[in-house]
Scaffold this motif. Structure first.
Motif, PDB file in Angstrom:
ATOM      1  N   LEU A 194      24.330  33.074  44.324  1.00 27.15           N
ATOM      2  CA  LEU A 194      24.672  34.181  43.435  1.00 27.15           C
ATOM      3  C   LEU A 194      25.698  33.725  42.417  1.00 27.15           C
ATOM      4  N   VAL A 195      25.503  34.139  41.180  1.00 28.32           N
ATOM      5  CA  VAL A 195      26.516  33.883  40.168  1.00 28.32           C
ATOM      6  C   VAL A 195      27.104  35.246  39.803  1.00 28.32           C
ATOM      7  N   LEU A 196      28.364  35.444  40.088  1.00 33.68           N
ATOM      8  CA  LEU A 196      28.993  36.739  39.813  1.00 33.68           C
ATOM      9  C   LEU A 196      29.792  36.632  38.536  1.00 33.68           C
ATOM     10  N   ASP A 197      29.425  37.418  37.557  1.00 33.29           N
ATOM     11  CA  ASP A 197      30.202  37.390  36.326  1.00 33.29           C
ATOM     12  C   ASP A 197      31.113  38.611  36.303  1.00 33.29           C
ATOM     13  N   GLU A 198      32.272  38.447  36.888  1.00 36.10           N
ATOM     14  CA  GLU A 198      33.269  39.522  36.924  1.00 36.10           C
ATOM     15  C   GLU A 198      32.656  40.834  37.361  1.00 36.10           C
ATOM     16  N   ALA A 199      31.939  40.757  38.490  1.00 34.34           N
ATOM     17  CA  ALA A 199      31.110  41.875  38.891  1.00 34.34           C
ATOM     18  C   ALA A 199      31.872  43.170  39.136  1.00 34.34           C
ATOM     19  N   THR A 200      33.095  43.086  39.570  1.00 36.12           N
ATOM     20  CA  THR A 200      33.770  44.342  39.926  1.00 36.12           C
ATOM     21  C   THR A 200      34.935  44.675  39.009  1.00 36.12           C
ATOM     22  N   SER A 201      35.145  43.884  37.987  1.00 33.91           N
ATOM     23  CA  SER A 201      36.405  44.041  37.250  1.00 33.91           C
ATOM     24  C   SER A 201      36.474  45.304  36.398  1.00 33.91           C
ATOM     25  N   LEU A 202      35.303  45.900  36.084  1.00 32.35           N
ATOM     26  CA  LEU A 202      35.354  47.072  35.198  1.00 32.35           C
ATOM     27  C   LEU A 202      35.573  48.379  35.953  1.00 32.35           C
ATOM     28  N   LEU A 203      35.513  48.306  37.272  1.00 35.80           N
ATOM     29  CA  LEU A 203      35.604  49.553  38.033  1.00 35.80           C
ATOM     30  C   LEU A 203      37.052  49.924  38.295  1.00 35.80           C
ATOM     31  N   ASP A 204      37.245  51.208  38.604  1.00 31.63           N
ATOM     32  CA  ASP A 204      38.621  51.581  38.886  1.00 31.63           C
ATOM     33  C   ASP A 204      39.010  50.965  40.233  1.00 31.63           C
ATOM     34  N   PRO A 205      40.295  50.652  40.423  1.00 31.15           N
ATOM     35  CA  PRO A 205      40.732  49.824  41.547  1.00 31.15           C
ATOM     36  C   PRO A 205      40.317  50.382  42.910  1.00 31.15           C
ATOM     37  N   ARG A 206      40.342  51.714  43.061  1.00 30.51           N
ATOM     38  CA  ARG A 206      39.969  52.260  44.366  1.00 30.51           C
ATOM     39  C   ARG A 206      38.509  51.949  44.673  1.00 30.51           C
ATOM     40  N   ALA A 207      37.648  52.225  43.675  1.00 28.11           N
ATOM     41  CA  ALA A 207      36.225  51.932  43.845  1.00 28.11           C
ATOM     42  C   ALA A 207      36.038  50.433  44.037  1.00 28.11           C
ATOM     43  N   ALA A 208      36.844  49.664  43.322  1.00 24.37           N
ATOM     44  CA  ALA A 208      36.701  48.215  43.391  1.00 24.37           C
ATOM     45  C   ALA A 208      36.961  47.725  44.805  1.00 24.37           C
ATOM     46  N   ARG A 209      37.972  48.285  45.440  1.00 21.15           N
ATOM     47  CA  ARG A 209      38.303  47.824  46.786  1.00 21.15           C
ATOM     48  C   ARG A 209      37.151  48.147  47.743  1.00 21.15           C
ATOM     49  N   HIS A 210      36.638  49.366  47.580  1.00 16.01           N
ATOM     50  CA  HIS A 210      35.530  49.785  48.424  1.00 16.01           C
ATOM     51  C   HIS A 210      34.315  48.884  48.161  1.00 16.01           C
ATOM     52  N   LEU A 211      34.113  48.619  46.871  1.00 16.74           N
ATOM     53  CA  LEU A 211      32.956  47.815  46.485  1.00 16.74           C
ATOM     54  C   LEU A 211      33.080  46.386  46.945  1.00 16.74           C
ATOM     55  N   GLU A 212      34.321  45.912  46.964  1.00 16.36           N
ATOM     56  CA  GLU A 212      34.508  44.531  47.358  1.00 16.36           C
ATOM     57  C   GLU A 212      33.961  44.305  48.764  1.00 16.36           C
ATOM     58  N   ARG A 213      34.109  45.356  49.597  1.00 12.14           N
ATOM     59  CA  ARG A 213      33.552  45.246  50.946  1.00 12.14           C
ATOM     60  C   ARG A 213      32.020  45.129  50.874  1.00 12.14           C
ATOM     61  N   SER A 214      31.436  46.004  50.031  1.00 13.22           N
ATOM     62  CA  SER A 214      29.972  45.951  49.877  1.00 13.22           C
ATOM     63  C   SER A 214      29.562  44.578  49.370  1.00 13.22           C
ATOM     64  N   LEU A 215      30.333  44.114  48.406  1.00  6.95           N
ATOM     65  CA  LEU A 215      30.014  42.842  47.775  1.00  6.95           C
ATOM     66  C   LEU A 215      30.116  41.710  48.793  1.00  6.95           C
TER      67      LEU A 215
END
Ligand code: ADP
Length: 577
Positions: free
Chosen positions: A497-518
């Motif tokens: 997988l090549v991740l191009d700043e996949a989570t950087s545009l999200l708000d930090p709370r969502a980002a933390r949650h998403l990081e787990r998904s990621l």
């Protein structure tokens, strides 16, 4: 660089191919319209017979029969025309639908590098404006043109059959008709295109002025904007005046050419009558045919004009399919999951490379963070590693096979690029997920959603997987949309997988949650993470620093920090922030 525009012969042959696919329907339409036209010709012919019969004396039974036959002909014409119209409409719609589908197929398989270089604006304009412009011509124009030609030819033929000598009068207006029509058609396309462009420019100027009112005010640009609007108006006025000028020649010219036919038939017929060369009935019949020519002649000119304009748009649509592919798949299969870049160079514009001989070995399962100043070439490198563009020089291989030698579907099962763009398509949630794996069962879809921690909210949806999402459907939050995108990746199951700043545009709370998904998605895969925030770099197995299109340093975080180079400086300055 712009997308190509097909030349006239190419556009014509593409149109011919499009219609040839519906040859049978086209024949049915032509035959029905011909029959309807023939039925329409019976009336004047009968009228002529009746006049002759009455002149020489006849029975009322004969008159009744003629009238009855005439009535049947009119009825037959109505019925035939109804079916002919119906089939032509369905035909027009089918051809148009084909054309749209073909265009969508072409557009979705365009090389991304071409789309990016040409800009999406041009492509969007072609798939919207140009398609709109030709739809009228395809739906109605082609069937109408067919009807006009068939009717014209048959009417002239009928006149020649009924009374060849009298029918010669029908051709009196032809020279004027041809001259005026040619004069007009030569100028019309350019004229109307200029008009459309002038109005588009005027709209643009006015909209910009209104939307940017504050800026205009702040910079005292009012006079300047007014002058622009005046200039655009003057151009629109001139363009409109020009086409109006064209019409002031066309309308009277064609009217005259058409009106002259019945008059000529009458005068010429009357003279022939005095010479005993024809009958009164024949003159009546031909004169009536002459009146019937007006409709088809106008239709012919109108649709020739429309189709001419539509051809310009069609040439732009066909042009899209002339883009050459940037790769051709070979049947090599990768041996293993190792991604290796050798001396990769890439130039968006010829002669201006933004990557200079980058080499990189990715160990299966490793996490590599790519850092460096903005504009250094990180995203470009990521796109090379994901096989989005073929490198200008050098190679990127997976298991020994060049990425660009793999068929696209196969490529995506090897390496996938994850960007901040995550699109929810109109359709059900299941449709959205199956984009990655058409054959996946509902259970597999749910398992993928589970993997990215999305099962909870999906369960709460009114119809679960069958919920309509996308524009007009159930609205997903950006984080949910991102999870859907991640679930697609799980289904696609690429090893790298090549991740191009996949989570950087999200708000930090969502980002933390998403990081787990990621993280769940990343588990067990090789990952290249293009990082803006250095803390993600810190967790990686290795860090590559990209600067000026080169990898200037590469190694584990601790080693690079200890080495005291570029990365150490970046790291320290980031920590101070
Ligand atoms: P980074 O990801 O490190 O910020 P990029 O790979 O996006 O760097 O860009 C590297 C260089 O390539 C920059 O000079 C940028 O202006 C140029 N570039 C990036 N994308 C394009 C493009 N689509 N067309 C032309 N030049 C581009």
């Amino acid at each position: 660089m712009r997308l190509p525009v097909a030349d006239a012969p190419a556009a014509r042959s593409a149109a011919a191919r499009l219609f040839a696919r519906h040859r049978r329907t086209l024949w049915v339409v032509a035959v029905l319209h011909t029959l309807a036209a023939v039925a329409g010709l019976v009336g004047p012919w009968l009228l002529g017979r009746l006049v002759d019969a009455v002149t020489t004396g006849t029975t009322s039974a004969y008159v009744t029969t003629v009238v009855a036959v005439g009535a049947v002909a009119v009825l037959a014409q109505a019925v035939l025309r109804r079916y002919a119209q119906r089939i032509s409409m369905v035909f027009g719609e089918t051809v148009f639908a084909d054309l749209r589908e073909e265009l969508v197929d072409t557009v979705t398989s365009l090389p991304l590098s071409t789309v990016e270089r040409a800009g999406t604006g041009d492509l969007v304009a072609r798939t919207t404006n140009d398609v709109d412009r030709i739809q009228h011509a395809v739906r109605f124009g082609v069937p109408q043109l067919l009807v006009a030609v068939v009717t014209l030819v048959l009417t002239v033929v009928a006149s020649l059959v009924v009374a060849p000598l009298v029918a010669l009068a029908l051709f009196v207006g032809v020279p004027l008709l041809v001259v005026v029509a040619r004069w007009y058609l030569r100028r019309a396309s350019a004229g109307y295109q200029r008009e459309a462009a002038a109005y588009a420019a005027l709209n643009g100027t006015i909209t910009e002025s209104v939307e940017g009112a504050r800026t205009v005010d702040a910079l005292s640009l009012a006079e300047h904007r007014k002058a622009r609007v005046r200039a655009d108006l003057a151009e629109a006025f001139a363009a409109e005046r020009y086409t109006l000028g064209l019409r002031t020649v066309l309308f009277p010219g064609i009217d005259l050419a058409i009106a002259v036919a019945p008059v000529a038939a009458l005068v010429w017929g009357a003279w022939l009558l005095t010479q005993g060369q024809t009958t009164l009935g024949a003159v009546v019949a031909v004169t009536t045919y002459a009146f019937q020519l007006a409709g088809p002649v106008w239709n012919l000119i109108f649709w020739l004009d429309e189709i001419q304009v539509a051809m310009a748009s069609y040439a732009r649509i066909v042009g899209v399919s002339q883009v050459s592919t940037d790769r051709t798949a070979t049947d090599e299969t990768p041996a293993g999951d190792r991604v290796v870049a050798r001396d990769v160079e890439y130039a968006y514009r010829a002669g201006h490379p933004v990557l200079h001989g980058v080499s990189l070995d990715l160990a299966p399962g490793e996490r590599l963070a790519v850092v460096g100043p903005s504009g250094a070439g990180k995203s470009t490198l990521g796109r090379m590693l994901a096989g989005i563009h073929p490198p200008t020089a050098g190679t990127v291989r997976v298991g020994g096979v060049r990425l660009v030698d793999l068929p696209l579907t196969e490529l995506r099962r090897q390496v996938a690029l994850v960007t901040q763009e995550h699109h929810v398509f109109v359709g059900t949630l299941a449709d959205n997920l199956r984009l990655a794996d058409v054959g996946a069962s509902d259970d597999e879809l749910l398992a993928a959603l589970d993997a990215v921690d999305a099962r909870g909210w999906v369960r709460a949806l009114p119809d679960g997987l069958a919920t309509e999402v996308g524009s007009g459907g159930h609205v997903l939050t950006p984080a949910q949309a991102q999870q859907v995108a991640l679930a697609r990746l799980v289904l696609l199951d690429p090893h790298t997988l090549v991740l191009d700043e996949a989570t950087s545009l999200l708000d930090p709370r969502a980002a933390r949650h998403l990081e787990r998904s990621l993280n769940a998605v990343l588990e067990g895969r090789t990952v290249v993470a293009i990082a803006h925030r250095l803390h993600t770099a810190h967790d990686a197995d290795r860090v590559a620093v990209v600067d000026g299109g080169r990898i200037s340093e590469i190694g584990p975080h601790d080693e690079l920090v200890a080495a005291g180079g570029d990365y150490a400086r970046l790291w320290h300055s980031w920590q101070q922030e």
